[in-house]
Write an enzyme that holds these catalytic residues in place. Sequence first.
Site, PDB file in Angstrom:
ATOM      1  N   HIS A  50      -3.054  -3.234   0.758  1.00  0.00           N
ATOM      2  CA  HIS A  50      -2.631  -2.608  -0.631  1.00  0.00           C
ATOM      3  C   HIS A  50      -1.903  -3.579  -1.224  1.00  0.00           C
ATOM      4  O   HIS A  50      -1.411  -4.481  -0.993  1.00  0.00           O
ATOM      5  CB  HIS A  50      -1.934  -1.317  -0.344  1.00  0.00           C
ATOM      6  CG  HIS A  50      -0.580  -1.324  -0.109  1.00  0.00           C
ATOM      7  ND1 HIS A  50      -0.270  -1.073   1.069  1.00  0.00           N
ATOM      8  CD2 HIS A  50       0.568  -1.471  -0.882  1.00  0.00           C
ATOM      9  CE1 HIS A  50       0.958  -1.029   1.320  1.00  0.00           C
ATOM     10  NE2 HIS A  50       1.501  -1.169   0.440  1.00  0.00           N
TER      11      HIS A  50
HETATM   12  P1  TYD Z   1       1.758   2.803   3.778  1.00  0.00           P
HETATM   13  O1  TYD Z   1       2.279   2.162   2.722  1.00  0.00           O
HETATM   14  O2  TYD Z   1       0.225   3.053   3.585  1.00  0.00           O
HETATM   15  O3  TYD Z   1       1.963   1.988   5.000  1.00  0.00           O
HETATM   16  P2  TYD Z   1       1.706   0.142   5.400  1.00  0.00           P
HETATM   17  O4  TYD Z   1       1.358  -0.420   3.994  1.00  0.00           O
HETATM   18  O5  TYD Z   1       2.560  -0.341   6.257  1.00  0.00           O
HETATM   19  O6  TYD Z   1       0.394   0.461   6.099  1.00  0.00           O
HETATM   20  O7  TYD Z   1       2.282   4.163   4.201  1.00  0.00           O
HETATM   21  C1  TYD Z   1       1.965   4.686   5.447  1.00  0.00           C
HETATM   22  C2  TYD Z   1       1.927   6.280   5.251  1.00  0.00           C
HETATM   23  O8  TYD Z   1       3.561   6.593   4.999  1.00  0.00           O
HETATM   24  C3  TYD Z   1       1.472   6.842   4.132  1.00  0.00           C
HETATM   25  O9  TYD Z   1       1.030   7.865   4.301  1.00  0.00           O
HETATM   26  C4  TYD Z   1       2.331   7.033   2.942  1.00  0.00           C
HETATM   27  C5  TYD Z   1       3.800   7.258   3.637  1.00  0.00           C
HETATM   28  N1  TYD Z   1       4.805   6.758   3.023  1.00  0.00           N
HETATM   29  C6  TYD Z   1       5.796   7.717   2.662  1.00  0.00           C
HETATM   30  O10 TYD Z   1       5.579   8.801   2.594  1.00  0.00           O
HETATM   31  N2  TYD Z   1       7.032   7.089   1.833  1.00  0.00           N
HETATM   32  C7  TYD Z   1       7.208   5.746   1.944  1.00  0.00           C
HETATM   33  O11 TYD Z   1       8.229   5.239   1.316  1.00  0.00           O
HETATM   34  C8  TYD Z   1       6.222   4.882   2.351  1.00  0.00           C
HETATM   35  C9  TYD Z   1       6.281   3.288   2.198  1.00  0.00           C
HETATM   36  C10 TYD Z   1       5.139   5.278   2.978  1.00  0.00           C
END
Ligand code: TYD
Length: 138
Positions: A50
């Site tokens: 992302h």
């Molecule tokens: P995501 O940012 O998609 O993780 P990565 O980029 O490491 O794969 O986040 C994973 C999950 O956690 C998603 O459902 C959103 C949630 N999340 C929160 O609730 N708060 C946060 O601060 C972050 C970064 C993620």
Amino acid sequence: MHNTHMLEFSKNSDEYGNLVPIEGRRNIPFDIKRVYYIYGVDQKQRRGFHSHNDLHQALICVSGSVKILVKNPNEEEIIELNDPSKALYIGPKVWREMYDFSEGSVLLVLASEYYTEDDYIRDYDEYLADAIEYYKNI
Ligand code: TYD
């Protein structure tokens, strides 16, 4: 590469070990509103996929190592984080993927804003279309 660079923190090191202080707008270029950390990631797992519209982040591998792929429509870099006194700053409009998490690694992330899904771009084609416009003016 645009909107990404390494940050190197000063360490307080003595015979007792090392201590690294991080202060918003002092040794990182934004105020810190949110902290999260990623751990227990299987070595075969790849995460991220992302970009963010407005968010500034600093990624610090406080234990072990992890590779970060950062890219925009014109540039691409792979950075291995394995030093708790260094951070990868990632600003807006940078696509990122994290992989090769070593066993027991912990990736600490400092962020400039509270969590909101609205700031994410998770579709790569959507990212490219938006980023081509954005980087055209830089
Ligand atoms: P995501 O940012 O998609 O993780 P990565 O980029 O490491 O794969 O986040 C994973 C999950 O956690 C998603 O459902 C959103 C949630 N999340 C929160 O609730 N708060 C946060 O601060 C972050 C970064 C993620």
